[in-house]
Design an enzyme around this catalytic site. Structure first.
Site: not given
Ligand code: COA
Length: 317
Positions: A114, A244, A274
């Protein structure tokens, strides 16, 4: 010494848009979960003919059209991508062909996930300020949809496809004022995309989202301080943050750190997701064409991605 100045920009988005509701029908997810956790409501997904090179060429044509040069004036082509449709010929060589550039100018791809666009802009700046070249075409193009496991709800809802391009030219005017790049090997395997040829069973993007989120907020906060210090400017000098587009909550945290209201932050994540190395040039082109960003204004771009890689740049537009 000449500066590297933004001369023209262009972009391309695939025709097909996939909404959160479309994903709800196939996955255990919901529009509300995706929107509140990420800020995304839809993303563009490439059709078969919309390859990474095709999108790069389309964005490049528009950037050259918007600049005051002809394609044959370009001295160097750089394409930032982590999803090339060929390893070689490179995406940059495809662009050289599409633009009918007859000179054997250097052209190569940059791989920094990214952060690829910020890396490529920094390379272009070095070539220009050293006096080696006058005009560089810098492109970010990605087919993230082809790198995803569409049954993995924790990753497939986050990404989109597209391309953005910038013509950077040597000028007496003010342009890129400061730039900083970093990388640190990802010991914890927080973010990865293995090569299909060597690891076919797991050749999809894998991510430990929560940990990446926390790291991104911390690192981006530090890198914006560092780049502003490098050019002796204050947070209050910034007119526009063009971050980004990985997660609206990460973007809001950086804006808060800069004391910038969200009205001075370019946000495209809602309808694009993204798009990795394409996200900043897409946002830049969108905001220039909408005439939100005006000549003379101060822009701060910053990115974070797999590697881990990160970087930031201050640009006088
Ligand atoms: N729909 C519904 N539930 C989902 C899901 C989806 N698409 N994806 C994950 N979940 C669930 C998980 O399984 C978890 O369930 P559990 O509590 O029963 O285990 C719950 O949602 C919370 O997951 P978590 O990963 O803690 O959520 P979060 O608040 O961290 O959000 C992201 C997840 C991926 C959106 C967030 O962490 C994020 O944006 N991270 C950075 C990503 C990024 O920038 N990546 C690229 C870098 S360039």
């Amino acid at each position: 010494m000449k500066n590297a100045v933004i001369n023209g920009t262009g972009s391309y988005l695939p025709e097909r848009s996939v909404t959160n509701q479309d994903l709800e029908a196939k996955l255990d997810t919901s529009h509300e979960w995706i929107l509140t956790r990420t800020g995304i409501s839809s993303r563009h997904v490439a059709s078969e003919h919309e390859t990474t090179s095709f999108m790069a060429c389309k964005a490049a044509e528009k950037a050259v059209e918007a600049s005051d040069i002809e394609a044959n004036d370009i001295d160097l082509i750089l394409v930032a991508t982590c999803t090339p449709n060929h390893f070689f010929p490179s995406m940059a060589c495809h662009v050289q062909k599409a633009l009918k550039i007859s000179k054997p100018i250097p052209a190569f791809d940059v791989s920094a996930a990214c952060s690829g666009f910020v890396y490529a802009m920094d390379i272009a700046r070095q070539y220009i300020t050293s006096g080696t070249v006058k005009h560089v075409l810098v492109i970010g193009s990605e087919s993230m949809s082809r790198a995803l496991d569409w049954s993995d709800r924790s990753t497939c809802v986050l990404f989109g496809d597209g391309a953005g391009a910038v013509v950077l030219s040597a000028s007496e005017k003010s342009g890129i004022l400061a730039s900083t790049l970093h990388a640190l090997h990802d010991e914890e395997a927080l973010l990865s995309y293995p090569n299909y040829a060597t690891e076919p069973h797991k050749a999809f993007i894998g991510m430990r989202g929560n940990e990446v989120f926390k790291l991104a907020v911390n690192i981006m906060g530090d890198v914006v301080d560092e780049v502003l210090q490098d050019c002796h400017l204050q947070k209050s000098d910034i007119n526009w943050l063009i971050p980004h587009q990985a997660n609206i909550r990460i973007i809001q945290a950086i804006a808060k750190k800069l004391n910038l209201p969200m009205s001075q932050v370019i946000v495209t994540i809602e309808n694009q997701g993204n798009t990795s190395a394409a996200s900043i040039p897409l946002a830049l082109d969108y905001s220039i064409r909408e005439q939100r960003i005006k000549r003379g204004e101060l822009l701060l771009i910053e990115s974070f991605g797999g590697g881990m890689t990160w970087g930031a740049m201050v640009i006088r537009y």
